[in-house]
Design a protein around this motif. Structure first.
Motif, PDB file in Angstrom:
ATOM      1  N   LEU A  33      -3.395 -12.784   8.811  1.00 24.55           N
ATOM      2  CA  LEU A  33      -3.437 -11.826   7.530  1.00 24.55           C
ATOM      3  C   LEU A  33      -2.092 -11.554   7.319  1.00 24.55           C
ATOM      4  O   LEU A  33      -1.578 -11.462   6.091  1.00 24.55           O
ATOM      5  N   THR A  34      -1.142 -11.147   8.441  1.00 26.50           N
ATOM      6  CA  THR A  34       0.160 -10.903   7.963  1.00 26.50           C
ATOM      7  C   THR A  34       1.165 -11.454   7.479  1.00 26.50           C
ATOM      8  O   THR A  34       2.088 -11.357   6.979  1.00 26.50           O
ATOM      9  N   VAL A  52       0.570  -7.323   4.253  1.00 26.26           N
ATOM     10  CA  VAL A  52      -0.873  -6.879   4.675  1.00 26.26           C
ATOM     11  C   VAL A  52      -0.880  -6.126   6.172  1.00 26.26           C
ATOM     12  O   VAL A  52      -0.007  -6.911   6.882  1.00 26.26           O
ATOM     13  N   ASN A  53      -1.268  -4.893   6.113  1.00 25.85           N
ATOM     14  CA  ASN A  53      -1.442  -4.231   7.589  1.00 25.85           C
ATOM     15  C   ASN A  53      -2.700  -4.612   8.307  1.00 25.85           C
ATOM     16  O   ASN A  53      -3.160  -5.648   8.032  1.00 25.85           O
ATOM     17  N   GLU A  54      -2.599  -3.974   9.576  1.00 18.06           N
ATOM     18  CA  GLU A  54      -3.766  -4.376  10.335  1.00 18.06           C
ATOM     19  C   GLU A  54      -5.199  -3.921   9.655  1.00 18.06           C
ATOM     20  O   GLU A  54      -6.146  -4.471  10.498  1.00 18.06           O
ATOM     21  N   LYS A  55      -5.224  -3.187   8.737  1.00 20.75           N
ATOM     22  CA  LYS A  55      -6.487  -3.043   8.013  1.00 20.75           C
ATOM     23  C   LYS A  55      -6.959  -3.751   6.895  1.00 20.75           C
ATOM     24  O   LYS A  55      -7.679  -3.431   6.137  1.00 20.75           O
ATOM     25  N   GLY A  56      -5.970  -4.802   6.649  1.00 17.22           N
ATOM     26  CA  GLY A  56      -6.253  -5.939   5.759  1.00 17.22           C
ATOM     27  C   GLY A  56      -5.790  -5.288   4.367  1.00 17.22           C
ATOM     28  O   GLY A  56      -6.104  -5.812   3.204  1.00 17.22           O
ATOM     29  N   ILE A  57      -4.753  -4.156   4.295  1.00 15.41           N
ATOM     30  CA  ILE A  57      -4.384  -3.444   3.053  1.00 15.41           C
ATOM     31  C   ILE A  57      -2.951  -3.986   2.685  1.00 15.41           C
ATOM     32  O   ILE A  57      -2.078  -4.055   3.739  1.00 15.41           O
ATOM     33  N   LEU A  58      -2.689  -4.296   1.418  1.00 13.60           N
ATOM     34  CA  LEU A  58      -1.042  -4.631   1.245  1.00 13.60           C
ATOM     35  C   LEU A  58      -0.756  -3.684  -0.055  1.00 13.60           C
ATOM     36  O   LEU A  58      -1.565  -3.149  -0.769  1.00 13.60           O
ATOM     37  N   GLN A  59       0.251  -3.557  -0.462  1.00 14.16           N
ATOM     38  CA  GLN A  59       0.846  -2.989  -1.460  1.00 14.16           C
ATOM     39  C   GLN A  59       1.597  -3.880  -2.509  1.00 14.16           C
ATOM     40  O   GLN A  59       2.396  -4.761  -2.143  1.00 14.16           O
ATOM     41  N   VAL A  60       1.360  -3.634  -3.867  1.00 13.88           N
ATOM     42  CA  VAL A  60       1.510  -4.430  -4.830  1.00 13.88           C
ATOM     43  C   VAL A  60       2.093  -3.620  -6.104  1.00 13.88           C
ATOM     44  O   VAL A  60       1.675  -2.451  -6.400  1.00 13.88           O
ATOM     45  N   GLN A  61       3.237  -4.020  -6.583  1.00 17.00           N
ATOM     46  CA  GLN A  61       4.025  -3.374  -7.646  1.00 17.00           C
ATOM     47  C   GLN A  61       3.481  -4.174  -8.848  1.00 17.00           C
ATOM     48  O   GLN A  61       3.719  -5.201  -9.386  1.00 17.00           O
TER      49      GLN A  61
END
Length: 637
Positions: A544-545, A569-578
């Protein structure tokens, strides 16, 4: 309060004394009580306590009362202020209490002691007390306070009754005009509930109306005329009441000095009888006082121990014995014994009785104590450091007239060095010629006491058969810690006892093993302990990363909005988008790759141009050149 007094629990004695007092001034003086340094003042204080106890034993508690409001009333009177009937009634009650206290003290004069003669300094102001009682009753000026007041109140009753009769007469003669068959009051006036359509049939003034407006509350004209007369009568009544109140206040002001003298005497008696009540409560006796540096306690006990269960303390030092070194087992009562000596000494020197059969106490200029571990995390002091810091302060202060009490001397460090330090401290105390008590476990300290002049051993008795402490102090004998015996009784396994015996006594250990009656084959049994339940470490989803890179153009589903990846993407499967207007955190499952970063941007592209504000980029550039404490770089999320 002196720290030594708190250690010896004298603050609890003061709290008990305050519970027995009624007046705030007496409580304040009891809170400030401290050892007398004048022998004659101390003897006088003890005599007062003793005489208070005699009175309590013979006649019971004196009728003392709280005087906490009197001074405020006297100040108001002095300033010409208005005092209420309630305050006057309180003055009357106080004067009655003074009269009862005088009568009580008069009866006590038959005891042929001096304390009851305080009665002669009290004045119950009989005439003033009688006048207040006649004119003020139930927190109001009584009808019979004056002939005029009685006449005015009779007139008020008659006019009020006439007003009601007139209103009742109108109500009965015009029933069809009213919504109810009774009179009422509005804004302090007698009114009739008139129907709106009948308002012109009833002569009078409209005072109020109902919420619907259907009923008008009208004061009849004939009643209104009587009400004006009633108002004038009530004004005359109020003026007469004020005249009576000011007259009484003036008489109180004339006797102001007498009131203050009564207050002073009652507060003094309250203070003295609080000491007597403490003596009565703990079955205390009058101690003897000396300046010969001598202490003797016969069957004494700590004030806060149950007298039916605690073992009486018999103790003596002085006449050439300045120091007593107490040894014996843990939980044997050593600390209680030295605290009892210290606390009883302070109580005696404060003019209080002490709980013992008989006692003779030296007057001391200082009470210096080191009891408890003294550990202080905020000052980074260990137990040993705290002890040494405190003891060095004690050694600087101690002199011929001091009483020093030290618990667990030399503890909290290496035993060999601790023993040496303990002997060095005792030697300094001996040189200061103060009276001192110390507890210890070191056998070398016992030997020091045996061979040193003016120092004596003492021990807490211990029953070696039952292995139980007897809580009895035996002066002149050295004690043993009995640690191995106590540990055996408390369940320490035999193998551990053997190991301890060998470490402590070396070649002589076999003698101790025999004496302890232990077997070598008994070992320590481990009990079953609960198991920890560890949670499984979460593994990040495979690859995922690597799914998205910073700068990738992505599509947010199901809105089909286009954004740029700020954080992978972090270990929880969450990423940040602008997005255009903001940055969001979102689950990778709702994100679809649109265009890879390498297709949009050249190698080494500075993504701060996309993700950071102009101010932040300027600050970062400035900080890369040199540090500037006035700049702030904000990390936007």
């Amino acid at each position: 309060m002196n720290q030594a007094f708190k250690i010896l629990e004298f603050d609890k004695i003061i709290n008990k004394l305050k519970e027995y007092a009624f007046t705030e001034n007496a409580k304040r003086h009891l809170e400030e009580i401290k050892p007398y340094l004048s022998e004659s003042e101390l003897e006088h204080s003890l005599l007062e306590t003793t005489q208070a106890r005699i009175i309590l034993d013979t006649f019971g508690n004196p009728p003392l009362v709280s005087l906490n409001e009197i001074e405020d009333i006297l100040i108001a009177v002095r300033q010409g202020g208005f005092i209420t009937p309630k305050q006057l009634e309180y003055i009357g009650i106080t004067l009655t209490a003074v009269m009862r206290l005088k009568d009580f003290l008069k009866r006590c004069k038959q005891l042929n002691i001096s304390l009851p003669y305080y009665e002669e300094q009290l004045d119950s102001l009989e005439q003033l007390r009688y006048e207040i009682g006649e004119k003020i009753r139930a927190e109001r000026v009584d009808d019979y306070a004056s002939k005029l007041l009685r006449s005015l109140r009779q007139d008020i009753e008659q006019v009020d009754a006439k007003m009601r009769q007139k209103a009742e007469s109108i109500l009965k003669s015009n029933k069809e005009c009213f919504t109810d068959s009774y009179i009422t009051q509005r804004s302090g006036r007698i009114c009739l509930p008139v129907k709106k359509e009948c308002k012109f049939k009833i002569s009078g003034s409209t005072i109020d109306k109902s919420s619907t407006g259907a009923t008008l509350f009208i004061e009849p004209t004939v009643v209104s005329k009587l009400n004006d007369e009633l108002i004038n009568l009530r004004l005359d009544e109020e003026n007469e009441e004020r005249r009576i109140l000011y007259s009484l206040a003036s008489k109180i002001h004339d006797e102001e000095e007498v009131f203050y003298e009564n207050i002073r005497v009652i507060e003094k008696l309250d203070f003295i009888f609080a000491k007597g009540k403490l003596s009565f409560d703990m079955k205390g006796v009058t101690p003897e006082i000396n300046t010969r540096r001598w202490i003797k306690i016969i069957n004494g006990r700590h004030p806060f121990l149950d007298p039916d269960q605690c073992v009486a303390l018999n103790f003596e030092m002085g006449d050439g014995i300045n120091g007593v070194i107490i040894t014996g087992p843990n939980t044997g009562g050593k600390t209680v014994a030295i605290k009892t000596v210290g606390l009883l000494s302070i109580m005696a020197q404060c003019g209080l009785h002490v709980p013992c059969e008989a006692g003779n106490f030296a007057m001391n200029s200082q009470y210096l104590c080191d009891i408890g571990d003294g550990q202080n995390i905020t000052e980074n002091l260990s137990t040993f450091s705290a002890h040494i810091t405190n003891i060095l302060s004690i050694l600087q202060k101690a002199n011929h007239d001091s009483l020093v009490i030290v618990d667990e001397l030399g503890s909290g460090t290496d035993p060999t060095e601790g023993m040496g330090i303990a002997i060095a401290i005792l030697e300094e105390l001996r040189k200061s010629e103060c009276l001192y008590l110390a507890t210890t476990h070191y056998p070398e300290v016992k030997a020091y006491a045996e061979k040193t002049q003016h120092v004596m051993n003492a021990r807490m008795a211990f029953d070696r058969e039952s292995l139980k402490p007897l809580y009895r102090l035996e002066v002149g004998k050295a004690g043993e810690s009995c640690a191995l015996q106590i540990a055996k009784r408390l369940g320490m396994p035999s193998q551990m006892l053997i190991t301890a015996s060998k470490a402590a006594y070396g070649e002589e250990q076999s003698q101790w093993i025999t004496e302890l009656n232990i077997k070598e084959d008994i070992s320590f049994k481990q009990s079953v302990a609960p198991k920890l339940q560890r949670k499984k470490e979460k593994q990040p989803p495979n690859n995922l990363t690597e799914k998205f890179s910073i700068g990738d153009s992505v599509m947010i589903l199901p809105d089909n909005k286009i954004g740029i990846v700020c954080m992978k993407v972090n270990e929880k499967g969450i990423l940040q988008v602008q997005l255009r207007e903001k940055k969001i955190w979102i689950n990778h499952k709702r994100v679809k790759l649109h265009v890879r970063a390498e297709e949009l941007y050249p190698d080494g592209y500075d993504f701060s141009i996309v993700f950071d504000s102009v101010a932040t980029r300027k600050a970062r550039h400035q900080m890369e050149r040199k540090y500037d404490e006035t700049l702030e770089i904000k990390i936007e999320e």
